[in-house]
Design a protein around this motif. Structure first.
Motif, PDB file in Angstrom:
ATOM      1  N   ASN A  35      26.566 -25.571  70.124  1.00  0.00           N
ATOM      2  CA  ASN A  35      27.589 -26.297  70.873  1.00  0.00           C
ATOM      3  C   ASN A  35      27.066 -26.551  72.291  1.00  0.00           C
ATOM      4  N   ALA A  36      26.476 -27.737  72.455  1.00  0.00           N
ATOM      5  CA  ALA A  36      25.885 -28.154  73.733  1.00  0.00           C
ATOM      6  C   ALA A  36      24.762 -27.224  74.181  1.00  0.00           C
ATOM      7  N   PRO A  37      23.733 -27.048  73.356  1.00  0.00           N
ATOM      8  CA  PRO A  37      22.574 -26.263  73.816  1.00  0.00           C
ATOM      9  C   PRO A  37      21.897 -27.005  74.960  1.00  0.00           C
ATOM     10  N   ILE A  38      21.681 -26.336  76.064  1.00  0.00           N
ATOM     11  CA  ILE A  38      21.214 -27.032  77.266  1.00  0.00           C
ATOM     12  C   ILE A  38      19.906 -26.494  77.828  1.00  0.00           C
ATOM     13  N   GLY A  39      19.571 -25.231  77.531  1.00  0.00           N
ATOM     14  CA  GLY A  39      18.332 -24.640  78.019  1.00  0.00           C
ATOM     15  C   GLY A  39      17.535 -24.051  76.873  1.00  0.00           C
ATOM     16  N   VAL A  40      16.197 -24.100  76.995  1.00  0.00           N
ATOM     17  CA  VAL A  40      15.357 -23.613  75.912  1.00  0.00           C
ATOM     18  C   VAL A  40      14.093 -22.982  76.489  1.00  0.00           C
ATOM     19  N   ALA A  41      13.616 -21.917  75.839  1.00  0.00           N
ATOM     20  CA  ALA A  41      12.374 -21.246  76.254  1.00  0.00           C
ATOM     21  C   ALA A  41      11.681 -20.753  75.004  1.00  0.00           C
ATOM     22  N   THR A  42      10.365 -20.645  75.067  1.00  0.00           N
ATOM     23  CA  THR A  42       9.598 -20.175  73.914  1.00  0.00           C
ATOM     24  C   THR A  42       8.736 -18.987  74.301  1.00  0.00           C
ATOM     25  N   ALA A  43       8.670 -18.001  73.412  1.00  0.00           N
ATOM     26  CA  ALA A  43       7.878 -16.799  73.645  1.00  0.00           C
ATOM     27  C   ALA A  43       6.470 -16.997  73.108  1.00  0.00           C
ATOM     28  N   ALA A  44       5.577 -16.085  73.487  1.00  0.00           N
ATOM     29  CA  ALA A  44       4.183 -16.191  73.066  1.00  0.00           C
ATOM     30  C   ALA A  44       4.031 -16.097  71.556  1.00  0.00           C
ATOM     31  N   ASN A  45       4.957 -15.395  70.869  1.00  0.00           N
ATOM     32  CA  ASN A  45       4.872 -15.247  69.413  1.00  0.00           C
ATOM     33  C   ASN A  45       5.513 -16.409  68.655  1.00  0.00           C
ATOM     34  N   GLY A  46       6.013 -17.410  69.399  1.00  0.00           N
ATOM     35  CA  GLY A  46       6.605 -18.581  68.762  1.00  0.00           C
ATOM     36  C   GLY A  46       8.112 -18.555  68.664  1.00  0.00           C
ATOM     37  N   ASP A  47       8.744 -17.420  68.969  1.00  0.00           N
ATOM     38  CA  ASP A  47      10.210 -17.369  68.948  1.00  0.00           C
ATOM     39  C   ASP A  47      10.777 -18.298  70.017  1.00  0.00           C
ATOM     40  N   ILE A  48      11.917 -18.923  69.698  1.00  0.00           N
ATOM     41  CA  ILE A  48      12.564 -19.876  70.606  1.00  0.00           C
ATOM     42  C   ILE A  48      13.922 -19.311  71.002  1.00  0.00           C
ATOM     43  N   TYR A  49      14.231 -19.400  72.291  1.00  0.00           N
ATOM     44  CA  TYR A  49      15.505 -18.917  72.805  1.00  0.00           C
ATOM     45  C   TYR A  49      16.271 -20.076  73.422  1.00  0.00           C
ATOM     46  N   VAL A  50      17.582 -20.101  73.162  1.00  0.00           N
ATOM     47  CA  VAL A  50      18.410 -21.251  73.529  1.00  0.00           C
ATOM     48  C   VAL A  50      19.628 -20.780  74.314  1.00  0.00           C
ATOM     49  N   ALA A  51      19.887 -21.457  75.447  1.00  0.00           N
ATOM     50  CA  ALA A  51      21.148 -21.263  76.163  1.00  0.00           C
ATOM     51  C   ALA A  51      22.181 -22.181  75.521  1.00  0.00           C
ATOM     52  N   VAL A  84      22.483 -28.745  63.090  1.00  0.00           N
ATOM     53  CA  VAL A  84      23.042 -29.906  62.403  1.00  0.00           C
ATOM     54  C   VAL A  84      23.548 -30.889  63.448  1.00  0.00           C
ATOM     55  N   LYS A  85      23.269 -32.191  63.212  1.00  0.00           N
ATOM     56  CA  LYS A  85      23.797 -33.207  64.123  1.00  0.00           C
ATOM     57  C   LYS A  85      25.323 -33.204  64.017  1.00  0.00           C
ATOM     58  N   LEU A  86      25.981 -33.028  65.183  1.00  0.00           N
ATOM     59  CA  LEU A  86      27.436 -32.938  65.214  1.00  0.00           C
ATOM     60  C   LEU A  86      28.008 -33.863  66.282  1.00  0.00           C
ATOM     61  N   LEU A  87      29.207 -34.368  66.015  1.00  0.00           N
ATOM     62  CA  LEU A  87      29.896 -35.126  67.051  1.00  0.00           C
ATOM     63  C   LEU A  87      30.451 -34.169  68.096  1.00  0.00           C
ATOM     64  N   ASN A  88      30.991 -33.082  67.632  1.00  0.00           N
ATOM     65  CA  ASN A  88      31.459 -32.005  68.505  1.00  0.00           C
ATOM     66  C   ASN A  88      30.739 -30.726  68.086  1.00  0.00           C
ATOM     67  N   GLY A  89      30.439 -29.908  69.043  1.00  0.00           N
ATOM     68  CA  GLY A  89      29.670 -28.712  68.743  1.00  0.00           C
ATOM     69  C   GLY A  89      30.431 -27.711  67.906  1.00  0.00           C
ATOM     70  N   SER A  90      29.678 -26.747  67.360  1.00  0.00           N
ATOM     71  CA  SER A  90      30.265 -25.688  66.559  1.00  0.00           C
ATOM     72  C   SER A  90      29.350 -24.467  66.661  1.00  0.00           C
ATOM     73  N   PHE A  91      29.559 -23.502  65.799  1.00  0.00           N
ATOM     74  CA  PHE A  91      28.732 -22.300  65.813  1.00  0.00           C
ATOM     75  C   PHE A  91      28.485 -21.842  64.396  1.00  0.00           C
ATOM     76  N   LEU A  92      27.202 -21.586  64.094  1.00  0.00           N
ATOM     77  CA  LEU A  92      26.857 -20.977  62.826  1.00  0.00           C
ATOM     78  C   LEU A  92      25.455 -20.414  62.913  1.00  0.00           C
ATOM     79  N   ASN A  93      25.327 -19.114  62.644  1.00  0.00           N
ATOM     80  CA  ASN A  93      24.016 -18.503  62.469  1.00  0.00           C
ATOM     81  C   ASN A  93      23.613 -18.669  61.010  1.00  0.00           C
ATOM     82  N   SER A  94      22.470 -19.292  60.800  1.00  0.00           N
ATOM     83  CA  SER A  94      22.045 -19.581  59.438  1.00  0.00           C
ATOM     84  C   SER A  94      20.573 -19.970  59.472  1.00  0.00           C
ATOM     85  N   THR A  95      20.117 -20.607  58.408  1.00  0.00           N
ATOM     86  CA  THR A  95      18.776 -21.173  58.437  1.00  0.00           C
ATOM     87  C   THR A  95      18.721 -22.268  59.481  1.00  0.00           C
ATOM     88  N   ASN A  96      17.516 -22.629  59.892  1.00  0.00           N
ATOM     89  CA  ASN A  96      17.369 -23.637  60.946  1.00  0.00           C
ATOM     90  C   ASN A  96      18.144 -24.906  60.634  1.00  0.00           C
TER      91      ASN A  96
END
Length: 617
Positions: free
Chosen positions: A175-191, A157-169
Motif C-alpha cells: 500500500n504505497a511502497p515509497i522507499g526501498v533498499a537492498t542488502a549485500a545478500n540480495g534481500d530487499i527492504y521496503v518502506a 500485485v498492480k492495484l488501484l488502491n493499496g492493500s496488504f498481503l504477505n505471500s509469494t512475490n
C-alpha cells in the motif's frame, strides 16, 4: 580509548575557541526550476541543465557513479552532462497514457508515481518503489545510451488502491511502497508507507519485519510489537536497517538478525524523508533542509528549519522546497538531493569531519625533558585544543594549546593523560589517551638530545633548535659550525631553545652540551642543517678517506683536497683550521688529545665530513 565529542550547545565551541562555519555549498546540479509539475522535454536526451523534470522523487547512484532519478512516470539517467529518459512514458506526464504498470523495454514500460530507488551493487540493476502501482519494479543495468534497459516487476500485485498481503512475490500486496533498499545478500527492504510497515522480499516471498498493518504508532520491540507511522524511506548500514519514520519525526533502527526495532534519533527532526551515510556521519533529509547526525549530535547541515524556497548558497543560507531523496557519490565526493518542490536535483559539497589522532616524540621522558606532541588528524582540521591531566606542565618554544604541534615539558614525575580536540567546517572530534606520557624523576646527568624545527631552511629563515635532553638539564651550550649564523628573538647560545637564522648557503653541524648538577653530556649532528638560496637540501656524496684511522701524529688523505678544512671535537669545538687556499694531502694531528673528532671540508658544492679517531701518542 576513543572519546568522541559531545556537542550539545554552541557555548562549547566558543569555550574551546572553535568557530565553525557552514562551508558546505549547495548548487543546482540538474533541471530547470519551476513550481508545480507537468513540464517535460520533447526529446529523450538533453543536457542536464536544460532538463525539465516533473515531480522527481527518488535518487540512486550506481557503482560507476551514474545517477538515476525517478520522475513522475519514468526513470531518468544522468551521465556526465547528459540526462536521458531510460524507461517509462516520455511525453506529457499529465496525459491519460502516462501512468500505468507495464513491463517492457525503454519507453514501452510504464510506471505510476515511481519514488524510492536503490542499486543492486553486484549487477547495477535499479530497484524502484512504484508507489501508485503498489509494486516493486526492476530496471536492468545500463550499457550505453543507445540501448534501452528492460523493466520487470519484482513483487506486488498492480492495484488501484493499496492493500496488504504477505505471500509469494507475485501475489503479495503493498500500500504505497515509497522507499526501498537492498542488502549485500540480495534481500530487499521496503518502506510500505500506507500500511505503516517495513516489508522484506527474500527467497521469492514477501514478509513483514516491523510495524503493524494499518496501525500508526511509535513502539519499539520485536517483530509483531513495533509500530511505525508512514515510514518514508529505508537505508542499510551493516546489519541494521535505518527507517525515516516520517509521521513520528524520527529515525528508527531495525536489527536485521533479530528484527528488533529501537530508536536511533527521536528529537530534533521534522518529518524525515530520506537518509544516507558518509563515514561515521548520517545525513538526514527533511522537507526543507538536510541535517547531520554524528557522534550523537544532530545539527543543521544545509537549508533552514523554517524557510523554504530555491536558493543555491552555503550552509544555512541555502533554500529548498521539498526534498524527497538523498544519496552520496564516492566518485564525485558529493551529496545529491532531489528537490521535488523545485523540480531539480541539487548537489552539496560535503565538509568531512576531522578524525582525531596524535603522536608524541617520547612517551617516557624525564621531568623537564621536552617532548613534541603532533596532531596527525585526518580531513584537514583547522582548530585544535590540547589538555593534560594533571596540569603540571610548561609550554615551550612559544607553543600554544591551540597549535597543531606543541612543545611541552612536565614539572613532576608521574603519568599524564593527553586529550586533543580538533575541528573543521564539517564538525568536531576528540581523542583521549589515558596515562599516555609517563614522566620519571632525575637520577643522573643529562642525556643530551635535540632536533631542529626545520633542517633545510632558506638563507635567513629563522628556525628553532629544540632541546630534548633527558634528566632535566639546567644549562645549555650550543655550538654551530661554520659561524655564518645569528641567534634571534632574544635567544643566544645558552638558551634552552634558541632561534637561529643562517646567513650563508652551507651545511651546518650542531652541538648541544646539556648540564645539570650531576654532570653534562653532549650531542653532535654533523651537516645537520642544510641551507642554500632556494632552501633545497645540499648533499655531497664524495667522501674523505683517511688512513690510518685511528691515527696519531699525521693522518693521510686519500686524494688532494682544495678548500677550507676544520677539525672539531665531540663537543663541537673547532680545534684545527686549515686555510681555504691551501692544498692538503695530509694533516698534522700531533697536538690533538686522544678522542673522537670530525674532519670537515668546506667546498663550493657543500661540506664533506669524516670521523677521525686519535690514539694515544
Amino acid at each position: 580509548m576513543r572519546l568522541h565529542t559531545i556537542k550539545t550547545t554552541l557555548l562549547l565551541f566558543f569555550s574551546l575557541n572553535f568557530i565553525i562555519h557552514n562551508a558546505q555549498t549547495v548548487k543546482t546540479f540538474a533541471g530547470k526550476a519551476y513550481s508545480g509539475s507537468g513540464f517535460y522535454n520533447g526529446t529523450r536526451n538533453n543536457h542536464k541543465d536544460s532538463m525539465l523534470f516533473s515531480a522527481p522523487t527518488g535518487i540512486a547512484i550506481d557503482t560507476s557513479g551514474r545517477i538515476y532519478i525517478s520522475n513522475e512516470h519514468n526513470i531518468m539517467l544522468i551521465t556526465g552532462t547528459n540526462c536521458k529518459l531510460v524507461a517509462g512514458y516520455n511525453l506529457d506526464p499529465t496525459s491519460s497514457g502516462a501512468p500505468d504498470s507495464k513491463d517492457g523495454t525503454g519507453i514501452a514500460a510504464r510506471f505510476n508515481g515511481p519514488a524510492g530507488l536503490t542499486i543492486i551493487p553486484s549487477t547495477n540493476e535499479v530497484l524502484v518503489a512504484d508507489v501508485d502501482n503498489h509494486q516493486i519494479r526492476k530496471v536492468s543495468a545500463y550499457f550505453n545510451l543507445s540501448q534501452d534497459p528492460s523493466v520487470s516487476t519484482i513483487a506486488g500485485v498492480k492495484l488501484l488502491n493499496g492493500s496488504f498481503l504477505n505471500s509469494t512475490n507475485s501475489l503479495s500486496k503493498f500500500n504505497a511502497p515509497i522507499g526501498v533498499a537492498t542488502a549485500a545478500n540480495g534481500d530487499i527492504y521496503v518502506a510500505d508507507r500506507n500500511n505503516h510497515c517495513i516489508r522484506k522480499i527474500s527467497g521469492g516471498n514477501v514478509t513483514t519485519i516491523g510495524g503493524k498493518v494499518g496501525v500508526q504508532g511509535h513502539v519499539n520491540g520485536d517483530n509483531g510489537t513495533s509500530t511505525f507511522n508512514a515510514p518514508f524511506n529505508v537505508f542499510i548500514d551493516g546489519n541494521y536497517l535505518y527507517v525515516a519514520d516520517y509521521g513520528n519525526s524520527a529515525v528508527r533502527k531495525i536489527d536485521l538478525s533479530t528484527e528488533i526495532t529501537t530508536d536511533f534519533i527521536t528529537s530534533g527532526l521534522t518529518s524525515p524523508t530520506a537518509l544516507c551515510k558518509i563515514g561515521g556521519a548520517f545525513f538526514i533529509a527533511e522537507q526543507i533542509c538536510v541535517k547531520k547526525y554524528e557522534s550523537n549530535v544532530l545539527s543543521l547541515y544545509v537549508g533552514s528549519n523554517s524557510q523554504n524556497g530555491n536558493t543555491d548558497a552555503a550552509g544555512a543560507a541555502a533554500r529548498f522546497e521539498y526534498i524527497t531523496g538523498i544519496a552520496y557519490s564516492k566518485q564525485q565526493n558529493l551529496l545529491y538531493v532531489v528537490d521535488k518542490g523545485n523540480n531539480v536535483i541539487k548537489s552539496i559539497t560535503p565538509s568531512n569531519s576531522p578524525v582525531c589522532n596524535f603522536t608524541v616524540s617520547n612517551s617516557s621522558p624525564t621531568k623537564g625533558q621536552t617532548v613534541i606532541l603532533k596532531s596527525t588528524s585526518s580531513n584537514n582540521p583547522t582548530s585544535f585544543k590540547w589538555t593534560f591531566t594533571p596540569g603540571s606542565y610548561n609550554l615551550l618554544n612559544n607553543s600554544k594549546i591551540t597549535d597543531s604541534i606543541i612543545y611541552v615539558s612536565f614539572t613532576q614525575a608521574g603519568s599524564f593523560t593527553v586529550k586533543l580536540w580538533v575541528a573543521n567546517n564539517g564538525g568536531v572530534d576528540s581523542l583521549t589517551k589515558n596515562n599516555y606520557i609517563n614522566v620519571s624523576s632525575i637520577t643522573s646527568a643529562p642525556v643530551a638530545s635535540f632536533v631542529a624545527s626545520k633542517t633545510n631552511p632558506k638563507v635567513n629563515e629563522v628556525i628553532s633548535l629544540i632541546d630534548q635532553s633527558a634528566n632535566d638539564p639546567t644549562a645549555w651550550t650550543w655550538r654551530i659550525t661554520p659561524a655564518t649564523y645569528i641567534f634571534t628573538n632574544g635567544t643566544d647560545s645558552n638558551s634552552r631553545i634558541p632561534n637561529v637564522k643562517f646567513t650563508n648557503g652551507d651545511n651546518y653541524s650542531i652541538t648541544l652540551i646539556a648540564t645539570n648538577n650531576l654532570g653534562s653530556t653532549s650531542e653532535t649532528k654533523l651537516n645537520y642543517i642544510n641551507v642554500n638560496l632556494s632552501g633545497v637540501k645540499r648533499i655531497v656524496t664524495t667522501p674523505i678517506k683517511l688512513f690510518p684511522n685511528p691515527a696519531n701524529g699525521v693522518v693521510n688523505l686519500s686524494h688532494v683536497l682544495n678548500g677550507k678544512i676544520q677539525i672539531i671535537n665531540i663537543q663541537g669545538q673547532i680545534v684545527l683550521t686549515q686555510g681555504k687556499d691551501e692544498i692538503a694531502t695530509e694533516l698534522n694531528i700531533e697536538n690533538l688529545e686522544t678522542g673522537v673528532y670530525f674532519i670537515l671540508l668546506h667546498t663550493e658544492s657543500g661540506v664533506i665530513s669524516e670521523k677521525l679517531i686519535v690514539n694515544a701518542h
